[in-house]
Design a protein around this motif. Structure first.
Motif, mmCIF file in Angstrom:
data_model
loop_
_atom_site.group_PDB
_atom_site.id
_atom_site.type_symbol
_atom_site.label_atom_id
_atom_site.label_comp_id
_atom_site.label_asym_id
_atom_site.label_seq_id
_atom_site.Cartn_x
_atom_site.Cartn_y
_atom_site.Cartn_z
ATOM 1 N N THR A 93 52.312 36.796 41.555
ATOM 2 C CA THR A 93 50.965 36.238 42.983
ATOM 3 C C THR A 93 51.283 37.483 43.456
ATOM 4 O OG1 THR A 93 52.540 34.312 43.367
ATOM 5 C CG2 THR A 93 51.991 35.715 45.026
ATOM 6 N N MET A 94 49.551 37.555 44.473
ATOM 7 C CA MET A 94 49.538 39.052 45.014
ATOM 8 C C MET A 94 49.228 38.530 46.658
ATOM 9 S SD MET A 94 45.938 41.384 44.309
ATOM 10 C CE MET A 94 46.562 41.386 42.619
ATOM 11 N N ALA A 95 49.805 39.565 47.154
ATOM 12 C CA ALA A 95 49.026 39.612 48.762
ATOM 13 C C ALA A 95 47.810 40.396 49.374
ATOM 14 C CB ALA A 95 50.251 39.285 49.844
ATOM 15 N N THR A 96 46.929 40.331 50.011
ATOM 16 C CA THR A 96 46.148 40.588 50.510
ATOM 17 C C THR A 96 45.846 40.552 52.002
ATOM 18 O OG1 THR A 96 44.484 39.334 49.761
ATOM 19 C CG2 THR A 96 44.959 40.733 48.172
ATOM 20 N N VAL A 97 44.541 41.308 52.588
ATOM 21 C CA VAL A 97 44.878 41.706 53.724
ATOM 22 C C VAL A 97 43.641 40.882 54.003
ATOM 23 C CG1 VAL A 97 44.473 42.791 56.015
ATOM 24 C CG2 VAL A 97 46.339 43.355 53.928
ATOM 25 N N ARG A 98 42.928 39.507 55.047
ATOM 26 C CA ARG A 98 41.923 39.209 55.069
ATOM 27 C C ARG A 98 41.423 40.179 55.766
ATOM 28 N NH1 ARG A 98 42.490 32.849 54.172
ATOM 29 N NH2 ARG A 98 44.754 33.000 53.651
ATOM 30 N N ALA A 99 39.823 39.193 56.230
ATOM 31 C CA ALA A 99 39.485 40.039 57.338
ATOM 32 C C ALA A 99 39.679 40.502 58.719
ATOM 33 C CB ALA A 99 38.298 39.668 57.100
ATOM 34 N N THR A 109 46.957 46.513 36.030
ATOM 35 C CA THR A 109 45.842 46.295 35.982
ATOM 36 C C THR A 109 45.138 44.666 35.966
ATOM 37 O OG1 THR A 109 45.316 45.537 33.444
ATOM 38 C CG2 THR A 109 44.644 48.289 34.141
ATOM 39 N N PHE A 110 43.795 44.360 36.529
ATOM 40 C CA PHE A 110 44.200 42.736 36.876
ATOM 41 C C PHE A 110 42.961 43.013 37.662
ATOM 42 C CE2 PHE A 110 44.741 44.928 41.046
ATOM 43 C CZ PHE A 110 43.985 43.968 42.027
ATOM 44 N N GLY A 111 42.218 41.770 37.065
ATOM 45 C CA GLY A 111 40.807 41.583 37.164
ATOM 46 C C GLY A 111 40.376 40.102 38.319
ATOM 47 N N SER A 112 39.218 39.953 39.017
ATOM 48 C CA SER A 112 39.248 39.503 39.836
ATOM 49 C C SER A 112 37.995 38.423 39.898
ATOM 50 C CB SER A 112 39.346 39.920 41.655
ATOM 51 O OG SER A 112 38.713 38.679 42.620
ATOM 52 N N MET A 113 37.644 37.196 40.275
ATOM 53 C CA MET A 113 35.893 36.103 39.955
ATOM 54 C C MET A 113 35.597 37.253 40.893
ATOM 55 S SD MET A 113 38.082 33.028 38.981
ATOM 56 C CE MET A 113 36.387 31.909 38.874
ATOM 57 N N ALA A 114 34.218 36.866 40.161
ATOM 58 C CA ALA A 114 33.308 37.630 40.877
ATOM 59 C C ALA A 114 33.122 36.774 42.148
ATOM 60 C CB ALA A 114 31.650 37.573 40.379
ATOM 61 N N GLY A 115 33.121 37.320 43.168
ATOM 62 C CA GLY A 115 32.540 37.075 43.960
ATOM 63 C C GLY A 115 33.656 35.878 45.378
ATOM 64 N N LYS A 169 39.741 37.091 46.967
ATOM 65 C CA LYS A 169 41.007 38.347 46.847
ATOM 66 C C LYS A 169 40.302 39.650 46.588
ATOM 67 C CE LYS A 169 41.958 37.807 42.692
ATOM 68 N NZ LYS A 169 43.291 36.706 42.201
ATOM 69 N N GLY A 170 38.633 39.657 45.882
ATOM 70 C CA GLY A 170 37.887 40.792 45.485
ATOM 71 C C GLY A 170 37.908 40.930 46.666
ATOM 72 N N ALA A 171 36.744 40.134 46.854
ATOM 73 C CA ALA A 171 36.883 40.742 48.050
ATOM 74 C C ALA A 171 37.445 41.612 49.508
ATOM 75 C CB ALA A 171 35.288 39.618 49.356
#
Length: 152
Positions: A29-35, A54-60, A63-65
């Motif tokens: 599980t990953m936590a990120t910060v929204r806009a 390491t990890f990846g994120s789907m295009a678009g 989480k990546g944004a």
């Protein structure tokens, strides 16, 4: 901040314990910060490759944004319950906080999108102590090393 290889070199036994917990299952599980500054929780598949987490994120993906705008993150290991009959045998759970660093973009194939490595700010392992009357919390930071806290 430190790489996984630096954490491993600093405290090999602790790093092996954290990695063992992370490797118990594919999904973390990953936590990120929204806009807007609020937290976002996402499922993630992360792995240790060539001394890096390491990890990846789907295009678009959101989480990546999030990570492109604000690289702060926290990753939590798969979580399993302690065995009721022998709680001190539980490996525990682990958390890593830090910043995502974009390493490259995959543009072709099955999973296009950004790929990241984690610069580690803190790694934590929580487990049942011996005897099983307390929790043992181990916290590693590159600037202060490893400390252990017993919490009853």
């Amino acid at each position: 901040m430190a790489s996984w290889a630096e954490l491993q070199a600093s405290v090999p036994e602790f790093a092996a314990g954290v990695r063992g917990i992370f490797d118990k299952g594919r999904h973390k599980t990953m936590a990120t910060v929204r806009a807007d500054g609020s937290p976002r929780i996402s499922g993630i598949e992360a792995e240790f490759v060539d001394g890096e987490l390491t990890f990846g994120s789907m295009a678009g993906s959101n989480k990546g944004a999030d990570l492109r705008r604000d690289p702060r993150l926290a990753i939590h290991s798969p979580s399993l319950d302690p065995p009721e009959d022998v709680p001190e045998s539980w490996q525990g759970d682990a958390k890593i906080t830090g910043k995502a660093v974009l390493t490259h973009e995959v543009t072709e194939g099955e999973a296009p999108g950004p790929r990241f490595r984690v610069d580690i700010e803190e790694a934590v392992r929580v487990r049942v102590g011996e005897p099983a009357d307390h929790l043992l919390i181990e916290v590693w930071r590159p600037d202060s090393g490893l400390r252990r806290i017993a919490r009853r």
